[in-house]
Design an enzyme around this catalytic site. Structure first.
Site, PDB file in Angstrom:
ATOM      1  N   ASP A  67       0.842  -1.194   0.000  1.00  0.00           N
ATOM      2  CA  ASP A  67       0.000   0.000   0.000  1.00  0.00           C
ATOM      3  C   ASP A  67       0.878   1.245   0.000  1.00  0.00           C
ATOM      4  O   ASP A  67       1.967   1.235  -0.566  1.00  0.00           O
ATOM      5  CB  ASP A  67      -0.945  -0.051   1.210  1.00  0.00           C
ATOM      6  CG  ASP A  67      -2.300   0.559   0.926  1.00  0.00           C
ATOM      7  OD1 ASP A  67      -2.347   1.774   0.703  1.00  0.00           O
ATOM      8  OD2 ASP A  67      -3.318  -0.166   0.924  1.00  0.00           O
ATOM      9  N   HIS A  99      -3.689   5.943   3.199  1.00  0.00           N
ATOM     10  CA  HIS A  99      -4.435   4.739   2.862  1.00  0.00           C
ATOM     11  C   HIS A  99      -3.847   3.500   3.539  1.00  0.00           C
ATOM     12  O   HIS A  99      -4.567   2.678   4.112  1.00  0.00           O
ATOM     13  CB  HIS A  99      -4.432   4.585   1.341  1.00  0.00           C
ATOM     14  CG  HIS A  99      -5.409   3.593   0.804  1.00  0.00           C
ATOM     15  ND1 HIS A  99      -5.117   2.263   0.637  1.00  0.00           N
ATOM     16  CD2 HIS A  99      -6.686   3.756   0.369  1.00  0.00           C
ATOM     17  CE1 HIS A  99      -6.174   1.638   0.126  1.00  0.00           C
ATOM     18  NE2 HIS A  99      -7.133   2.523  -0.053  1.00  0.00           N
ATOM     19  N   SER A 287     -11.633  -1.149  -0.782  1.00  0.00           N
ATOM     20  CA  SER A 287     -10.310  -1.111  -0.160  1.00  0.00           C
ATOM     21  C   SER A 287     -10.359  -1.368   1.327  1.00  0.00           C
ATOM     22  O   SER A 287      -9.419  -1.916   1.894  1.00  0.00           O
ATOM     23  CB  SER A 287      -9.756   0.291  -0.311  1.00  0.00           C
ATOM     24  OG  SER A 287      -8.693   0.467  -1.025  1.00  0.00           O
TER      25      SER A 287
END
Length: 486
Positions: A67, A99, A287
């Site tokens: 990520d 994220h 996600s």
């Protein structure tokens, strides 16, 4: 070619715990003060398997977060990061986008320590692989290298909350990558469970979008879609009749963010999403559904370290709660569907399923095509035991050497009620899958209805032939393949 982050819009001990909870004892509730904001914990039944937090034999199980990096100084991750590496420059322990830190918090924030939130995979350690550039794109080279690095450093679970567009109707914009597929194959072949978001339609040509993104749309990957609080499937969550495997909460998700992204100086929850930018305060996306499934996979491995990756995948998928009109999704038909796959993640049921019987492991994977993927089967007579699954693993291929004039008798027997297809392909075949296959390379085929198929073939020339076993739509389970040379 780039990938985009998929969202910014002891066994006996465990069995006893499940039994106790089923008998009416209160399930474990973490003392983390912000856990009350993690509504998805109750939906996932994250801790319902235990009356108190257990010490599991596989504590330290490694989960890879491929990520945007992580806030390495965040208190939730103290002692939780096993190793970190950046594949795009900069430090993997800084996270400008937020994220990766958000995803990592769902999986492995410190649990029951009296502060912050509760991570679902409480026994896990993190392998942090930073692959997101400053512009929020991901090179396929970085992603593939990160997956291989994580597996080489012991990852049993790989979380990929990222994706590239899949459009089988328009190959010009379809982002299939052999490099990515090979990296995923490498992970699965080495025993890892790969979990990926099916993708969000705000990054697709239309809403809703009927195809899962890559890498969710690859064999052996658990593709995860999103659920809303009311049990419905949000419009942004990509659909897919084959590659959407499980659903988990994906709206109003609460987790960790880098402390540097806290936007209000007087905010009490520094380092948590209600103090972050708008994208995180009411975070949504597939996600953020995928990490819950990755965490559940880690819990299964931690509970029974002898499990194989394909067993963990089967346990998660076949213990899911069906999503349909009775529990919030009016558009979801009964049983597996394109909106929610096998259904809602249920961690307690998956843990309880470890009491047995366990799904059969398949030691031949990943044997999904001709060439180097196909294991060579030696001897005059062999009986092989393996598994097939129309949605995750519909094809197995084996390589068998025949001399000129030698006859091969092959018999495949699959689960009752399924339709099996048995094929034999000539030496030199490059692929038994479209679009690259040449049907002229197929020298024998048995494809009648039913679970039992037979081929008898006399070779005119010697070489390594390929035996392909397929399962028709809707089938899954163990099968046997008997091979005899005469």
């Amino acid at each position: 070619m780039t990938r985009a982050a998929a969202a910014f819009a002891a066994l006996a001990l465990v069995t006893a715990g499940v039994g106790a909870a089923a008998a009416g004892r209160v399930a474990f509730a973490p003392n983390d003060p912000l856990a009350s904001k993690q509504w998805y914990l109750a939906q996932d039944k994250a801790f319902d398997a235990w009356p108190e937090l257990p010490t599991l034999p596989g504590a330290g199980i490694k989960v890879a977060i491929v990520d945007s990096g992580i806030d390495g100084g965040h208190p939730e991750f103290a002692g939780r990061i096993a190793l970190a590496k950046s594949f795009v420059g900069g430090s993997p322990l800084t996270d400008q986008q937020g994220h990766g830190t958000f995803v990592a918090g769902e999986i492995a924030a410190a649990t029951d320590n009296g502060q912050g939130i509760a991570g679902i995979a409480f026994p896990a350690k993190l392998l942090v692989a930073k692959v997101v550039r400053g512009d929020r794109t991901i090179s396929l080279e970085a992603e593939a290298a990160a997956i291989r690095w994580a597996v080489d450093h012991g990852a049993r679970v790989v979380n990929l909350s990222l994706g590239g567009l899949r459009d089988p109707r328009d190959p010009r914009r379809d982002t299939y990558s052999l490099r990515e597929a090979d990296a995923v194959d490498y992970a699965v072949r080495h025993g890892a469970v790969v979990v990926a978001a099916v993708g969000n339609s705000d990054q697709a040509p239309a809403t809703p979008w009927p195809y899962a993104s890559y890498p969710a749309a690859l064999p052996h990957v658990i593709g995860v879609s999103a659920l809303a609080r009311d049990g419905s499937v949000p419009l942004f969550s990509n659909r897919d009749i084959v590659y959407n495997d499980l659903a988990a909460p994906g709206q109003d998700i609460f987790s960790t963010i880098p402390r540097a992204l806290t936007t209000h100086n007087n905010c009490l929850d520094v380092g948590y999403s209600d103090c972050g930018p708008d994208d995180f305060r009411r975070a949504e996306g597939t996600s953020f559904a995928a990490p819950q499934v990755a965490a559940a996979a880690a819990l299964l491995f931690a509970t029974d370290p002898e499990l194989t990756g394909d067993q963990v995948t089967a346990l998660l998928e076949h213990s899911a709660d069906d999503v349909n009109a009775t529990n919030g999704c009016r558009r979801c038909p009964l049983l597996r569907d394109s909106l929610s796959g096998w259904g809602r993640l249920d961690i307690a049921q998956a843990i309880g399923a470890l009491a047995g019987p366990l799904p059969a492991p398949d030691r031949f994977e990943t044997n999904d095509d001709a060439g180097t993927h196909a294991p060579r089967i030696w001897g005059k007579s062999r009986e092989l035991a393996a598994t097939l699954d129309y949605w995750d693993d519909p094809l197995d291929v084996y390589s068998v050497k025949l001399a000129a004039g030698e006859t091969l008798a092959a018999r495949a027997q699959g689960p009752a009620g399924t339709n099996m297809n048995l094929e034999l392909w000539r030496p030199g075949t490059l692929t038994v899958e479209p679009p690259g296959r040449t049907i002229a390379d197929r020298v024998a085929r048995a494809a009648g209805p039913g679970p039992v198929e037979r081929i008898v073939f006399s070779a005119r020339r010697g070489g390594w032939y390929y035996v392909a076993v397929r399962i028709a739509q809707g089938g899954f389970g163990p099968y046997t393949l008997s091979l005899s040379k005469m």
